[in-house]
Write a protein that holds these residues in place. Sequence first.
Motif, PDB file in Angstrom:
ATOM      1  N   GLN A 202       0.992  -1.124  -0.350  1.00 25.55           N
ATOM      2  CA  GLN A 202       0.216   0.138  -0.108  1.00 25.55           C
ATOM      3  C   GLN A 202       0.996   0.916   0.298  1.00 25.55           C
ATOM      4  O   GLN A 202       0.670   2.246  -0.247  1.00 25.55           O
ATOM      5  CB  GLN A 202      -1.615  -0.138   1.275  1.00 25.55           C
ATOM      6  CG  GLN A 202      -1.951  -1.252   0.854  1.00 25.55           C
ATOM      7  CD  GLN A 202      -2.875  -1.057   1.928  1.00 25.55           C
ATOM      8  OE1 GLN A 202      -2.654  -0.472   3.442  1.00 25.55           O
ATOM      9  NE2 GLN A 202      -4.359  -1.339   2.471  1.00 25.55           N
ATOM     10  N   SER A 203       1.998   0.844   0.495  1.00 27.76           N
ATOM     11  CA  SER A 203       3.288   2.119   0.401  1.00 27.76           C
ATOM     12  C   SER A 203       3.959   2.609  -0.885  1.00 27.76           C
ATOM     13  O   SER A 203       4.895   3.520  -0.752  1.00 27.76           O
ATOM     14  CB  SER A 203       4.009   1.981   1.861  1.00 27.76           C
ATOM     15  OG  SER A 203       3.301   1.553   2.978  1.00 27.76           O
ATOM     16  N   ASN A 204       3.762   1.643  -2.004  1.00 28.30           N
ATOM     17  CA  ASN A 204       4.004   1.536  -2.921  1.00 28.30           C
ATOM     18  C   ASN A 204       5.332   1.446  -3.395  1.00 28.30           C
ATOM     19  O   ASN A 204       6.476   1.505  -3.967  1.00 28.30           O
ATOM     20  CB  ASN A 204       4.007   2.927  -4.089  1.00 28.30           C
ATOM     21  CG  ASN A 204       2.495   3.852  -3.904  1.00 28.30           C
ATOM     22  OD1 ASN A 204       2.353   2.426  -4.734  1.00 28.30           O
ATOM     23  ND2 ASN A 204       2.833   4.966  -4.275  1.00 28.30           N
ATOM     24  N   GLU A 205       5.965   0.511  -1.606  1.00 25.51           N
ATOM     25  CA  GLU A 205       7.415  -0.138  -1.887  1.00 25.51           C
ATOM     26  C   GLU A 205       7.001  -2.181  -2.146  1.00 25.51           C
ATOM     27  O   GLU A 205       5.986  -2.150  -2.227  1.00 25.51           O
ATOM     28  CB  GLU A 205       7.294  -0.375   0.087  1.00 25.51           C
ATOM     29  CG  GLU A 205       9.174  -1.622  -0.352  1.00 25.51           C
ATOM     30  CD  GLU A 205       9.163  -1.632   1.307  1.00 25.51           C
ATOM     31  OE1 GLU A 205      10.387  -2.082   1.813  1.00 25.51           O
ATOM     32  OE2 GLU A 205       8.166  -1.472   2.324  1.00 25.51           O
ATOM     33  N   GLU A 206       8.376  -2.194  -3.395  1.00 19.87           N
ATOM     34  CA  GLU A 206       8.122  -3.362  -3.347  1.00 19.87           C
ATOM     35  C   GLU A 206       9.169  -4.710  -3.105  1.00 19.87           C
ATOM     36  O   GLU A 206       9.407  -3.779  -2.293  1.00 19.87           O
ATOM     37  CB  GLU A 206       9.505  -3.351  -4.798  1.00 19.87           C
ATOM     38  CG  GLU A 206       8.631  -2.477  -6.027  1.00 19.87           C
ATOM     39  CD  GLU A 206       9.552  -2.259  -7.219  1.00 19.87           C
ATOM     40  OE1 GLU A 206      10.862  -2.410  -7.253  1.00 19.87           O
ATOM     41  OE2 GLU A 206       9.293  -1.523  -8.911  1.00 19.87           O
ATOM     42  N   PHE A 207       8.165  -5.399  -3.095  1.00 15.44           N
ATOM     43  CA  PHE A 207       8.945  -6.799  -2.695  1.00 15.44           C
ATOM     44  C   PHE A 207      10.177  -6.939  -2.212  1.00 15.44           C
ATOM     45  O   PHE A 207      11.585  -7.477  -1.437  1.00 15.44           O
ATOM     46  CB  PHE A 207       7.866  -7.585  -3.249  1.00 15.44           C
ATOM     47  CG  PHE A 207       8.242  -9.311  -2.755  1.00 15.44           C
ATOM     48  CD1 PHE A 207       7.420  -9.445  -1.293  1.00 15.44           C
ATOM     49  CD2 PHE A 207       9.541  -9.708  -3.172  1.00 15.44           C
ATOM     50  CE1 PHE A 207       8.325 -10.605  -0.520  1.00 15.44           C
ATOM     51  CE2 PHE A 207       9.479 -11.287  -2.214  1.00 15.44           C
ATOM     52  CZ  PHE A 207       9.009 -11.567  -0.932  1.00 15.44           C
ATOM     53  N   GLY A 208      10.454  -6.888  -3.948  1.00 20.67           N
ATOM     54  CA  GLY A 208      12.506  -6.796  -3.885  1.00 20.67           C
ATOM     55  C   GLY A 208      13.634  -7.869  -3.873  1.00 20.67           C
ATOM     56  O   GLY A 208      12.877  -8.584  -3.801  1.00 20.67           O
ATOM     57  N   LEU A 209      14.250  -7.741  -4.854  1.00 22.16           N
ATOM     58  CA  LEU A 209      15.547  -8.745  -4.675  1.00 22.16           C
ATOM     59  C   LEU A 209      15.489  -9.769  -3.210  1.00 22.16           C
ATOM     60  O   LEU A 209      15.730 -10.711  -3.178  1.00 22.16           O
ATOM     61  CB  LEU A 209      16.284  -8.680  -5.261  1.00 22.16           C
ATOM     62  CG  LEU A 209      17.479  -9.824  -6.048  1.00 22.16           C
ATOM     63  CD1 LEU A 209      16.878 -11.036  -6.881  1.00 22.16           C
ATOM     64  CD2 LEU A 209      18.297  -9.077  -7.230  1.00 22.16           C
ATOM     65  N   ASP A 210      16.547  -8.486  -2.303  1.00 23.69           N
ATOM     66  CA  ASP A 210      16.487  -9.009  -1.084  1.00 23.69           C
ATOM     67  C   ASP A 210      15.468 -10.025  -0.040  1.00 23.69           C
ATOM     68  O   ASP A 210      15.771 -10.208   0.226  1.00 23.69           O
ATOM     69  CB  ASP A 210      16.878  -7.177  -0.186  1.00 23.69           C
ATOM     70  CG  ASP A 210      17.800  -6.937  -0.594  1.00 23.69           C
ATOM     71  OD1 ASP A 210      19.109  -7.390  -1.489  1.00 23.69           O
ATOM     72  OD2 ASP A 210      18.030  -5.293  -0.257  1.00 23.69           O
ATOM     73  N   ARG A 211      14.373  -9.563   0.627  1.00 21.87           N
ATOM     74  CA  ARG A 211      13.285 -10.534   0.695  1.00 21.87           C
ATOM     75  C   ARG A 211      13.639 -11.551  -0.604  1.00 21.87           C
ATOM     76  O   ARG A 211      12.677 -12.452   0.548  1.00 21.87           O
ATOM     77  CB  ARG A 211      12.249  -9.253  -0.159  1.00 21.87           C
ATOM     78  CG  ARG A 211      11.295  -8.767   1.253  1.00 21.87           C
ATOM     79  CD  ARG A 211      10.194  -7.978   1.491  1.00 21.87           C
ATOM     80  NE  ARG A 211       9.985  -7.129   2.538  1.00 21.87           N
ATOM     81  CZ  ARG A 211       9.994  -5.248   1.782  1.00 21.87           C
ATOM     82  NH1 ARG A 211      10.507  -5.352   0.746  1.00 21.87           N
ATOM     83  NH2 ARG A 211       9.441  -4.619   2.974  1.00 21.87           N
ATOM     84  N   LEU A 212      13.123 -11.683  -1.829  1.00 18.04           N
ATOM     85  CA  LEU A 212      13.367 -13.224  -2.700  1.00 18.04           C
ATOM     86  C   LEU A 212      14.264 -13.462  -2.069  1.00 18.04           C
ATOM     87  O   LEU A 212      14.453 -14.787  -1.867  1.00 18.04           O
ATOM     88  CB  LEU A 212      13.142 -12.471  -3.951  1.00 18.04           C
ATOM     89  CG  LEU A 212      13.239 -13.731  -5.476  1.00 18.04           C
ATOM     90  CD1 LEU A 212      12.020 -14.495  -4.825  1.00 18.04           C
ATOM     91  CD2 LEU A 212      12.997 -13.133  -6.692  1.00 18.04           C
ATOM     92  N   CYS A 213      15.431 -13.507  -2.021  1.00 22.00           N
ATOM     93  CA  CYS A 213      16.789 -13.945  -1.111  1.00 22.00           C
ATOM     94  C   CYS A 213      17.045 -14.579   0.150  1.00 22.00           C
ATOM     95  O   CYS A 213      17.090 -14.983   0.389  1.00 22.00           O
ATOM     96  CB  CYS A 213      18.186 -12.857  -1.641  1.00 22.00           C
ATOM     97  SG  CYS A 213      18.598 -12.711  -3.572  1.00 22.00           S
TER      98      CYS A 213
END
Length: 256
Positions: A202-213
């Motif tokens: 909701q804050s337009n923050e992406e899930f991102g590669l770090d979370r995936l790693c």
Amino acid sequence: MNLRVEKTQMDSDLTLARDVQELFLAKESPDFKGLEIDTQYVPSSQVSGDFYDFYKLSSTKFAVSVADVSGKGVPASLLMALCQTNLRHYVKKSKTPREILIQLNQDLEERIREDMFITLVLAIIDTNSNTITYTRAGHEPALLGRMNDEELKVHKLHGNGMALGMVPSDLFEEIIEDQTCSFNKGDMLVLYTDGVTESQNQSNEEFGLDRLCEKLKNAKENSPLSFNSSLMKSLEEFSSISSDRDDLTLLTVKRS
């Protein structure tokens, strides 16, 4: 009244396009000795620009690919079908991922619209030599989780290469390269499209590669199915319902 008829016809056409597109995608993960495989595929609309595929090359060699066509809707789905069909042809004709994508780019160069392109990662797994040879045409870096005592150590599989259909063949050939790394028992290979890493809250923050790693790092005991299922649940919990979701493809291979 005419608008209603046109909308009904459009919905019917999209449904037909979706049904045709699904014929190109494997319904079940293939059975290949020494590998566990699981795939998750979630189109953002009735038709998608993502695709994944599997290729049995010999009793010890197996290839996987994930790709993302620019744009959405019917134009992207048609280009996806063309690319996937041609890729299946060249995988059987060429020996290395680099050679395959050079051939594919040459074939698409004359046909692809100037405002469209395809990112793709192709990996050939050799269960005899315990290696992965891969090439990356402008796609998200694949992830490799290698076994250690407490967790998987995550490596990003980079490598030079431009998206298919973006540059002339001579420049594409100059830049694209093969990379080879080890792939031993317990290791996990994760291929994905940017619908995974670019999912927004909701804050337009992406899930991102770090979370995936981080998810992969803690997947030491997981099967590909359990890892993918857990990641999909995390993405669902993270993402905003109101965000403009992209197509999402996730393909995980574990060396067993």
